[in-house]
Design a protein around this motif. Sequence first.
Motif, PDB file in Angstrom:
ATOM      1  N   UNK A  88       0.823  -1.216   0.000  1.00 58.90           N
ATOM      2  CA  UNK A  88       0.000   0.000   0.000  1.00 58.90           C
ATOM      3  C   UNK A  88       0.850   1.256   0.000  1.00 58.90           C
ATOM      4  N   UNK A  89       0.302   2.326  -0.556  1.00 59.25           N
ATOM      5  CA  UNK A  89       1.040   3.596  -0.655  1.00 59.25           C
ATOM      6  C   UNK A  89       0.371   4.735   0.113  1.00 59.25           C
ATOM      7  N   UNK A  90      -0.874   4.567   0.554  1.00 59.16           N
ATOM      8  CA  UNK A  90      -1.604   5.650   1.198  1.00 59.16           C
ATOM      9  C   UNK A  90      -1.631   5.475   2.714  1.00 59.16           C
ATOM     10  N   UNK A  91      -1.742   6.600   3.425  1.00 51.19           N
ATOM     11  CA  UNK A  91      -1.859   6.577   4.876  1.00 51.19           C
ATOM     12  C   UNK A  91      -3.326   6.400   5.264  1.00 51.19           C
ATOM     13  N   UNK A  92      -3.544   6.112   6.553  1.00 53.27           N
ATOM     14  CA  UNK A  92      -4.906   6.017   7.059  1.00 53.27           C
ATOM     15  C   UNK A  92      -5.634   7.344   6.879  1.00 53.27           C
ATOM     16  N   UNK A  95      -5.466   3.808   3.805  1.00 54.57           N
ATOM     17  CA  UNK A  95      -4.506   2.705   3.758  1.00 54.57           C
ATOM     18  C   UNK A  95      -5.235   1.402   3.438  1.00 54.57           C
ATOM     19  N   UNK A  96      -4.841   0.748   2.363  1.00 54.99           N
ATOM     20  CA  UNK A  96      -5.499  -0.492   1.940  1.00 54.99           C
ATOM     21  C   UNK A  96      -4.919  -1.672   2.719  1.00 54.99           C
ATOM     22  N   UNK A 100      -5.983  -8.306   2.301  1.00 52.09           N
ATOM     23  CA  UNK A 100      -7.126  -8.322   1.397  1.00 52.09           C
ATOM     24  C   UNK A 100      -6.694  -8.192  -0.053  1.00 52.09           C
ATOM     25  N   UNK A 101      -5.592  -7.495  -0.296  1.00 45.63           N
ATOM     26  CA  UNK A 101      -5.156  -7.237  -1.666  1.00 45.63           C
ATOM     27  C   UNK A 101      -4.011  -8.154  -2.096  1.00 45.63           C
ATOM     28  N   UNK A 102      -3.710  -9.174  -1.310  1.00 44.06           N
ATOM     29  CA  UNK A 102      -2.640 -10.105  -1.668  1.00 44.06           C
ATOM     30  C   UNK A 102      -3.248 -11.418  -2.122  1.00 44.06           C
ATOM     31  N   UNK A 137     -10.577  -5.278  -5.054  1.00 39.54           N
ATOM     32  CA  UNK A 137     -11.464  -4.527  -4.161  1.00 39.54           C
ATOM     33  C   UNK A 137     -12.652  -5.382  -3.736  1.00 39.54           C
ATOM     34  N   UNK A 138     -13.309  -6.026  -4.701  1.00 41.14           N
ATOM     35  CA  UNK A 138     -14.485  -6.840  -4.389  1.00 41.14           C
ATOM     36  C   UNK A 138     -14.138  -8.288  -4.085  1.00 41.14           C
TER      37      UNK A 138
END
Length: 316
Positions: A88-92, A95-96, A100-102, A137-138
């Motif tokens: 992930x690249x974004x902060x809270x 933050x993803x 879940x995305x792996x 995402x889904x």
Amino acid sequence: MSSLRHCPCSPPTASPLDLDDLLREILLRLPPQPSSLPRASAVCKGWRLLVTDPRFLRRFRIHHRRSPPLIGFFIENILPCRDLSFEPTLELPNHAPVKRFSLQPQDGGLFRFLSCRHGLVLIILRKRNKVLIWDPVTGNQRHIAVPPGFEMVLTSLMNGAVLHAAGDARHFQVVLIGTYQEQQDTRVVARVYSSETGLWGNVISTSVSSHTYICRAMRCVMVGNSLYWLLSEKSSGILEFDLDRESLTRIPVPLDIYAKGNGRFTVMRAEGGGLGFLFLSGYDAQLWNCKKDSDGVVSWALTRNIQLGNLLSLKP
């Protein structure tokens, strides 16, 4: 006593936030961060119905298509086991979650990451001879059999791309492309799958220089409605697949790479649009823009020459 006169009362003025059309326009301009619409949906039932309306979501994507946030990137791990992890690249609060995305290994870990675009990931499953379209995402996954006509293409020589049609979030297209040797000739073959029809299109092929292959380490670049892959160093070319015309064309690179000595290079989107080419040698970077005349003849123009050593405090 005089009789009382009843004056018609004006209806109460509606609050601007009660007007759905105006509210849609306001919510449409929320920043395209992952937390924006979920937070808005928590305000009340009416807001939740608006921001989950497929028509609103389609407008939201189109409105922010030029500034989508990069929520993270995928890393293809080769050893000790083959899997696809997410960084992930974004902060809270944007933050993803990594888990879940792996994507966990499948088919004994024998799969190849091909492309990630428009929120979809394209993977080829080697043992099952299928491609996997995954929506991180889904969590939705769609398995599609590799089409006839690719039997001669080894999986190591296959590449591809996944994309949504312009403004259409319901349907997607998959482009598979690969090279194979036919006697003394090397051919590139491509086919396009449409989720709308559930079918693969016709085989599209062209002849290229002998022993040419598509560089696996460099993902394709999409410019307009065309996809571009960098070909092997021996051929020093760029492969263009025009989605509208369904045609394959080889484009020469803008400079003699080998005459420049050791360097790194890749295709990219140029500043202001169009196809670009980046060549990096030491601390010197060159940016080139591709031009096409009315007859389709390609030429290149050097647009910027950047001395990275003057911009960055780089150590040897």
